[in-house]
Enzyme design. Structure first.
Site, short mmCIF file in Angstrom:
data_model
loop_
_atom_site.label_atom_id
_atom_site.label_comp_id
_atom_site.label_asym_id
_atom_site.label_seq_id
_atom_site.Cartn_x
_atom_site.Cartn_y
_atom_site.Cartn_z
N HIS A 152 0.93 -1.19 0.22
CA HIS A 152 -0.10 0.13 0.02
C HIS A 152 0.82 1.27 -0.05
CE1 HIS A 152 -3.86 -2.18 1.95
NE2 HIS A 152 -3.35 -2.73 0.56
N GLU A 159 0.86 3.77 2.01
CA GLU A 159 1.25 4.29 3.17
C GLU A 159 2.43 3.46 3.70
OE1 GLU A 159 -3.39 4.15 3.10
OE2 GLU A 159 -1.77 3.10 2.06
N CYS A 181 -5.90 1.32 5.45
CA CYS A 181 -6.64 0.07 5.92
C CYS A 181 -6.25 -0.25 7.36
CB CYS A 181 -6.42 -0.95 5.01
SG CYS A 181 -4.56 -1.53 5.07
N CYS A 239 -2.00 -0.80 7.42
CA CYS A 239 -1.55 0.48 7.28
C CYS A 239 -1.80 1.36 8.72
CB CYS A 239 -1.95 1.17 6.23
SG CYS A 239 -1.57 0.45 4.62
#
Length: 156
Positions: free
Chosen positions: A78, A80, A106, A109
């Site tokens: 992801h 992040e 999410c 993260c």
């Protein structure tokens, strides 16, 4: 010409970062900022040196996995995660920073964000992950939903 606010400025950069994404489902960008300085950026995509989904296809799409489920069935990281990893790789402390992200993080993260000491999240699009929302709230991290001003308007 009106100058953008700091949040507008960094969110615009976050959208530019997202354009580097190699995900076939969603382009996400993340920018870590402290004292009005960019510390690290990240976008979603496969690890360095690994074939991109753009080239080999999306396993989650092939398996018809709904968005937000079965994160382990994805070749990519992801945005992040990539921003946090980039900062670590270059020895940059992100404690006390702000994360600008095109999408609300999410749960995976969110746990990383909490432990990294990030103190504020500014996101534009929501993400249906109730556990992430409740853990971020419990952690005391400030969360702000960024809504762009209509064209021609300036925010303070």
């Amino acid at each position: 010409m009106a100058r953008p606010s700091w949040d507008e400025y960094f969110m615009e950069i976050t959208h530019l970062v997202a354009r580097r994404s190699t995900c076939l489902r969603r382009q996400v960008g993340a920018v870590l900022v402290k004292d009005k300085n960019i510390l690290a950026t990240g976008y979603n995509g496969a690890p360095s040196g690994i074939a991109h989904c753009l080239d080999v296809g999306c396993l989650r799409e092939q398996m018809q996995v709904p968005s937000g489920e079965r994160h382990e069935l994805c070749r990519g990281l992801h945005a992040e995660q990539n921003a946090i990893i980039q900062a670590a790789k270059h020895g940059t402390s992100i404690e006390g920073s702000t994360l600008y992200c095109t999408t609300m993080p999410c749960i995976i993260c969110s746990k990383m964000i909490i432990n990294a000491g990030i103190r504020r999240i500014v996101y534009q699009e929501g993400y249906a992950d109730q556990l992430a929302t409740s853990m971020i709230a419990e952690s005391g991290i400030a969360v702000e939903h960024f809504i762009p001003a209509p064209a021609g308007e300036v925010t303070p």
